[in-house]
Design a protein around this motif. Structure first.
Motif, short mmCIF file in Angstrom:
data_model
loop_
_atom_site.label_atom_id
_atom_site.label_comp_id
_atom_site.label_asym_id
_atom_site.label_seq_id
_atom_site.Cartn_x
_atom_site.Cartn_y
_atom_site.Cartn_z
N TYR A 206 14.31 -34.48 45.11
CA TYR A 206 14.64 -35.95 45.48
C TYR A 206 13.55 -36.41 46.57
O TYR A 206 13.16 -37.47 46.58
CB TYR A 206 15.74 -35.97 45.97
CG TYR A 206 16.15 -37.73 46.09
CD1 TYR A 206 16.68 -38.45 44.98
CD2 TYR A 206 16.61 -38.00 47.34
CE1 TYR A 206 16.92 -39.82 45.24
CE2 TYR A 206 16.89 -39.35 47.40
CZ TYR A 206 17.06 -40.18 46.37
OH TYR A 206 17.41 -41.60 46.44
N PRO A 210 8.12 -35.46 45.52
CA PRO A 210 7.64 -37.10 44.93
C PRO A 210 6.76 -37.27 46.26
O PRO A 210 6.06 -38.37 46.25
CB PRO A 210 8.67 -37.68 45.08
CG PRO A 210 9.79 -37.09 44.76
CD PRO A 210 9.68 -35.90 45.42
N ILE A 230 11.01 -40.41 52.91
CA ILE A 230 11.25 -40.55 51.16
C ILE A 230 10.14 -41.53 50.78
O ILE A 230 10.10 -42.59 51.29
CB ILE A 230 12.70 -40.87 50.79
CG1 ILE A 230 13.75 -40.00 51.36
CG2 ILE A 230 12.42 -40.87 49.06
CD1 ILE A 230 15.02 -40.42 50.88
N LYS A 231 9.04 -41.25 49.90
CA LYS A 231 8.01 -41.78 49.52
C LYS A 231 8.42 -42.91 48.52
O LYS A 231 9.34 -42.81 47.84
CB LYS A 231 7.16 -40.85 48.57
CG LYS A 231 5.92 -41.60 48.02
CD LYS A 231 4.74 -41.60 49.20
CE LYS A 231 3.74 -42.23 48.72
NZ LYS A 231 3.38 -43.81 48.40
N LEU A 232 8.13 -44.18 49.02
CA LEU A 232 8.36 -45.58 48.35
C LEU A 232 7.40 -45.60 47.06
O LEU A 232 6.23 -45.04 47.16
CB LEU A 232 8.20 -46.65 49.23
CG LEU A 232 8.81 -46.77 50.64
CD1 LEU A 232 8.55 -48.03 51.55
CD2 LEU A 232 10.32 -46.77 50.13
N ARG A 233 7.73 -46.08 46.20
CA ARG A 233 7.27 -45.97 44.92
C ARG A 233 6.20 -47.06 44.65
O ARG A 233 5.05 -46.37 44.21
CB ARG A 233 8.30 -46.23 43.64
CG ARG A 233 9.21 -45.32 43.55
CD ARG A 233 10.18 -45.58 42.23
NE ARG A 233 11.03 -44.66 41.86
CZ ARG A 233 11.99 -44.61 41.02
NH1 ARG A 233 12.13 -45.83 40.13
NH2 ARG A 233 12.81 -43.74 40.76
N ASP A 234 6.14 -48.15 45.25
CA ASP A 234 5.10 -49.10 44.85
C ASP A 234 4.14 -49.50 45.78
O ASP A 234 3.63 -50.46 45.75
CB ASP A 234 6.04 -50.27 44.49
CG ASP A 234 6.78 -50.09 43.05
OD1 ASP A 234 6.35 -49.38 42.35
OD2 ASP A 234 8.21 -50.76 42.99
N GLU A 235 4.24 -48.65 46.84
CA GLU A 235 3.42 -49.19 47.96
C GLU A 235 3.07 -47.89 48.93
O GLU A 235 3.85 -46.64 48.68
CB GLU A 235 4.13 -49.81 49.11
CG GLU A 235 5.22 -49.31 49.61
CD GLU A 235 5.96 -50.40 50.62
OE1 GLU A 235 5.24 -50.55 51.73
OE2 GLU A 235 6.72 -51.20 50.40
N TYR A 238 6.68 -45.16 53.43
CA TYR A 238 8.14 -44.19 53.18
C TYR A 238 9.33 -44.90 53.71
O TYR A 238 9.15 -45.60 54.50
CB TYR A 238 7.69 -42.96 54.19
CG TYR A 238 6.66 -42.25 53.57
CD1 TYR A 238 7.07 -40.93 52.84
CD2 TYR A 238 5.30 -42.38 53.91
CE1 TYR A 238 5.74 -40.22 52.27
CE2 TYR A 238 4.41 -41.60 53.38
CZ TYR A 238 4.52 -40.58 52.40
OH TYR A 238 3.66 -39.69 52.21
N GLU A 239 10.46 -44.51 53.20
CA GLU A 239 11.56 -44.69 53.72
C GLU A 239 12.23 -43.60 54.76
O GLU A 239 12.19 -42.42 54.71
CB GLU A 239 12.73 -44.84 52.79
CG GLU A 239 14.23 -45.21 53.06
CD GLU A 239 15.19 -45.11 52.13
OE1 GLU A 239 16.43 -45.29 52.31
OE2 GLU A 239 14.98 -44.98 50.84
#
Length: 317
Positions: A206, A210, A230-235, A238-239
């Motif tokens: 999780y 990624p 946590i890698k952000l999907r569209d940019e 990170y979170e």
């Protein structure tokens, strides 16, 4: 992404050197605009001798805070260019006193006019970019004189060694403690949610796979803190998530140091933004996030957490 910027304050010397190199290149262009056959590095030595003729190279080095070797090299170049002359002192033949030559005297008014223009240009730059930069640089030099950087680093190292604290990367063997630290604080205020279980039970799939990472804080050989990126999907961002500090280690600034390490790691990973979700009852955590530089998000996206009612972001560029 600018790597020097990514490195942050640890690259202060490199950042200042880069600015210095840019200003030196600009100075060469300025001298060319004024038709002055003059090297930027000559300026402080030449101008000081113009104001105080009869100084030696040693005295110039002391006043400028430069090394004697560097000043001696500049003096040689100025003498060779027939802008300065060195004459033995009447009282001590070993001392070489410096003064402007006739050619130097002719150049001086042109250089003074250029200096006045440069002063106005730099004042305009400082007013636009950083009004208090000059005062800050003066304060920085004073503090470095009072306690050199190597002493400050040694003190920081001693504090770290004495406390036994350091921050490291997660390994697969750390999954139980990573889970435990987060379950402790989440269940103290809320209920575990499906998104929690994904991150805590399957961090490899999780978070890590990624492109994210997990940092752990150790003290006296025990893991007492954790946080994840946590890698952000569209940019390229990170979170900041799953940040936890053991109750026994709270109140010692560990959360802030862990947060700083996470922000720095995000920069190293090329992130342009950090995002986080929290809850309004977590007052100490929100205070920590604000201290790290996070600010509220105007239009937050939908959250997988029912408890999320605070959304914040930190831009890294």
């Amino acid at each position: 992404m600018d790597f020097i910027h990514q490195l942050g304050p640890v690259a202060l010397g490199s950042r200042l050197r880069r600015i210095s190199e840019q200003l030196t290149a600009e100075a060469s262009l300025i001298y060319a605009d004024y038709n002055l056959a003059f090297q930027p590095r000559w300026y402080p030595v030449f101008y000081l001798v113009a104001q105080q003729p009869g100084l030696t190279a040693n005295e110039i080095a002391e006043r400028l805070g430069h090394t004697h070797a560097a000043v001696s090299q500049v003096v040689k170049e100025l003498v060779k260019s027939e802008l300065l002359a060195a004459e033995p002192s009447a009282s001590d033949q070993r001392r070489r006193l410096l003064h402007l030559t006739a050619r130097g005297q002719t150049l001086l008014p042109q250089l003074q006019a250029q200096t006045a223009d440069v002063r106005h240009g730099i004042e305009d730059l400082l007013a636009t970019a950083a009004p208090h930069l000059w005062s800050a640089l003066e304060a920085l030099e004073q503090h470095l004189h009072q306690q050199p950087l190597h002493q400050r680093v040694a003190a920081a190292r001693q504090r770290r060694v004495s406390s036994g604290e350091y921050i490291r990367d997660y390994t697969a063997a750390d999954q139980p403690i990573f889970r435990q630290l987060n379950v402790e604080w989440i269940t103290r205020y809320f209920a575990l949610e499906p998104a929690d279980l994904k991150a805590l039970d399957q961090p490899q799939d999780y978070i890590l796979a990624p492109g994210g990472c997990i940092l752990l804080a150790e003290s006296a050989g025990q893991v007492v803190g954790a946080c994840a990126l946590i890698k952000l999907r569209d940019e390229p961002g990170y979170e900041l998530a799953k940040m936890a500090v053991s109750p026994a280690a709270q109140g010692q600034g560990l959360g802030y140091r862990l947060g700083q390490a996470a922000v720095q790691r995000a920069r190293e990973l090329g992130a342009t933004r950090l995002y986080l979700e929290s809850n309004s009852v977590l007052t100490p955590a929100l205070r920590l996030y604000r201290k790290l530089g996070f600010r509220p998000v105007a239009n937050p996206p939908a959250s997988p957490y029912a408890r999320a009612d605070v959304f914040m972001e930190l831009f890294l560029t």
